[in-house]
Design a protein around this motif. Structure first.
Motif, short mmCIF file in Angstrom:
data_model
loop_
_atom_site.label_atom_id
_atom_site.label_comp_id
_atom_site.label_asym_id
_atom_site.label_seq_id
_atom_site.Cartn_x
_atom_site.Cartn_y
_atom_site.Cartn_z
N ARG A 248 67.70 71.72 7.94
CA ARG A 248 68.31 73.03 8.18
C ARG A 248 69.83 72.96 8.08
NH1 ARG A 248 65.04 76.42 12.66
NH2 ARG A 248 66.19 78.04 11.53
N PHE A 249 70.41 71.87 8.54
CA PHE A 249 71.85 71.70 8.39
C PHE A 249 72.24 71.60 6.92
CE2 PHE A 249 75.43 68.66 7.96
CZ PHE A 249 76.44 69.46 8.49
N VAL A 250 71.48 70.85 6.15
CA VAL A 250 71.77 70.70 4.72
C VAL A 250 71.70 72.04 4.01
CG1 VAL A 250 70.91 69.70 2.55
CG2 VAL A 250 71.14 68.27 4.59
N LEU A 251 70.74 72.88 4.37
CA LEU A 251 70.65 74.21 3.75
C LEU A 251 71.95 74.99 3.95
CD1 LEU A 251 67.01 75.29 4.68
CD2 LEU A 251 67.87 74.69 2.41
N GLY A 252 72.52 74.90 5.14
CA GLY A 252 73.78 75.57 5.39
C GLY A 252 74.92 75.01 4.57
N GLN A 253 74.96 73.69 4.40
CA GLN A 253 76.02 73.07 3.61
C GLN A 253 75.87 73.37 2.12
OE1 GLN A 253 78.73 71.31 5.28
NE2 GLN A 253 77.64 72.69 6.67
N LEU A 254 74.64 73.54 1.67
CA LEU A 254 74.43 73.92 0.27
C LEU A 254 74.94 75.34 0.03
CD1 LEU A 254 70.89 72.44 -0.42
CD2 LEU A 254 73.10 71.54 -1.18
N ALA A 259 78.98 78.70 -2.64
CA ALA A 259 80.07 79.68 -2.51
C ALA A 259 81.39 79.16 -3.05
CB ALA A 259 80.22 80.09 -1.05
N GLY A 260 81.39 77.94 -3.59
CA GLY A 260 82.60 77.39 -4.18
C GLY A 260 83.31 76.37 -3.33
N GLY A 273 80.88 72.55 -12.01
CA GLY A 273 79.80 73.51 -12.13
C GLY A 273 78.63 73.33 -11.19
N LEU A 274 78.68 72.33 -10.29
CA LEU A 274 77.51 72.04 -9.46
C LEU A 274 77.14 73.22 -8.57
CD1 LEU A 274 75.36 70.01 -8.65
CD2 LEU A 274 76.93 69.10 -6.94
N GLY A 275 78.12 73.82 -7.93
CA GLY A 275 77.81 74.95 -7.04
C GLY A 275 77.18 76.11 -7.76
#
Length: 434
Positions: A248-254, A259-260, A273-275
């Motif tokens: 769940r923490f990783v989902l937030g960091q992704l 968002a750049g 271009g990863l984001g």
């Protein structure tokens, strides 16, 4: 995969099992390797440093280097690592570290790969410990295999293909590193997905970080597990709860990345271009064994996850005594309202224990759960061992009985496409392009 950035390295991949046991002797051997002990053999007395280094290089060249099967998709792939720190959580395994740290590998469709080196499956530091800890657990050869030389099919930090694709997280099994899930992650990425493989430090056998920090003076952190978590209800509860919180923490960091922003705690540059390659409206999770347990329960808890695949993970807690069933996880007690794949192996010796919780979630999910089984296979067929163990047996480095116990008698020409096909087609159906 290992990714080098300047002089920094970080490992990647995944796979494992909640029933894994890391013996005290294996961990002592691992500690010896960290201190410069004989991870790849011992030098002869009287050798100078250049002579010793040359001897090690010659020995490594003579050893077997297994190969990972190539992905089948049309896209070239890139790989990078992310180092994340969650300041709001203390590490549950070693509180002295102070915060929860995570290492991830992101495998993604690449825009261009010429001139980009190919990643290794493991860093040298992780491979040295793998040859001790993981080899002791799974009856793998402790010498004769150049684990550090195994290459992947992903190119380091290649520019990402800026076409938003589904984002699929991977949680390896209990005690295993993310490196053991390299082949399946590459397969999914070659077909357009962005795969994020997690290590769960303290649980994982070895995790190679890019930096040290207060409370963790060594770059490589080894497992704290000393016994089978399925024999310790409290330990198992901590393991699964920590993994779900990690996911769940990783989902937030992704979301920060999409968002750049750059969530890397060491401030390392990310591939161009990863984001923009992330479509977080199409997010899935899959995991092996304890990772499968965490994936299914995370699906139940987090609406950001649209689909999950459990590769032979229990959906209940250990019982209070042998022969007494344990409490079902909420996902099995109440069912799911989004798709869940339950994929097992015919050779898993604990199929009967698994059946209770798997039947419960199917009965309560209104047809949203699909269950399948791979014949002739054993528990670790869902990891890179499916391809590696038969090669080790063919080279005379692994006993036939040990190979069968690990992945079953099924050959990789059959097992690898089967596992890849099930997982790839499931997520292609459940996370379609919008």
């Amino acid at each position: 995969m290992s990714v080098r950035r300047g002089e920094e390295r970080a490992n990647a991949g995944g796979g494992g099992v909640a029933r894994r046991t890391v013996t005290r002797s294996a961990v002592m051997l691992a500690a010896g390797a960290l201190l410069g002990g004989g991870a790849v053999g011992t030098a002869r007395a009287g050798q100078s440093e250049p002579e010793r280094a040359q001897s090690e290089r010659e020995r490594a060249r003579a050893w077997v280097t297994p190969r990972l099967p190539a992905p089948s998709g049309p896209h070239p792939i890139g790989a990078t690592t992310l180092y994340l720190v969650d300041p709001d959580r203390s590490d549950p395994w070693e509180p002295g570290i102070g915060v929860r740290e995570l290492m991830l590998t992101v495998v993604y469709p690449a825009r261009a790969v010429p001139g980009r080196p190919v990643a290794r499956q493991m860093t040298e530091a992780a491979a040295a410990l793998f040859a001790q800890i993981d080899a002791a657990v799974h009856h793998l050869p402790t010498s004769g295999v150049n684990w550090a030389a195994i290459t992947t099919h992903a190119h380091l930090d290649a520019p990402a293909r800026e076409v938003p694709g589904p984002v699929i997280l991977y949680s390896p099994g209990g005690g295993d590193p993310r490196t053991l899930g390299t082949g399946l992650a590459e397969e999914l990425a070659s077909h357009g997905a962005v795969v994020v493989a997690l290590d769960h430090p303290g649980d994982a056998s070895e995790v190679d970080f890019p930096v040290t920090r207060p409370g963790r003076p060594d770059r490589v952190r080894t497992t704290v597990l000393r016994a089978d978590p399925r024999n310790d209800p409290g330990l198992f509860r901590t393991m699964i709860g920590t993994r779900i919180a990690d996911i769940r923490f990783v989902l937030g960091q992704l979301a920060v990345l999409a968002a750049g922003g750059n969530p890397d705690a060491a401030g390392r540059a990310l591939p161009p271009g990863l984001g923009r390659a992330l479509d977080l409206r199409r997010t899935g999770v899959y995991g092996h064994s304890a990772g499968g347990t965490a994936a299914a329960q995370a699906l139940f808890e987090d609406p950001r996850i649209r689909a999950a695949a459990d590769l032979e993970g229990y959906l209940d807690h250990p019982g209070p005594a042998p022969g007494r069933p344990g409490e079902l996880f909420p996902v099995a007690r109440y069912g799911v309202d989004r798709p869940l794949l339950l994929l097992g192996s015919a050779g898993f010796p604990h199929r009967g224990e698994l059946a209770r919780s798997w039947s419960a979630v199917r009965a309560r999910s209104g047809g949203r759960v699909h269950r399948a089984e791979i014949a002739g296979a054993a528990h670790w067929v869902f990891t890179d061992y499916a391809a590696l163990a038969p090669q080790l047996q063919a080279a005379g480095l692994m006993a036939a009985d040990d190979r069968r116990a690990l992945v079953g008698p099924i050959g990789p020409a059959e097992s690898v496409p089967l596992v890849r096909g099930w997982v790839r087609s499931f997520f292609a159906r459940q996370l379609p392009r919008r």
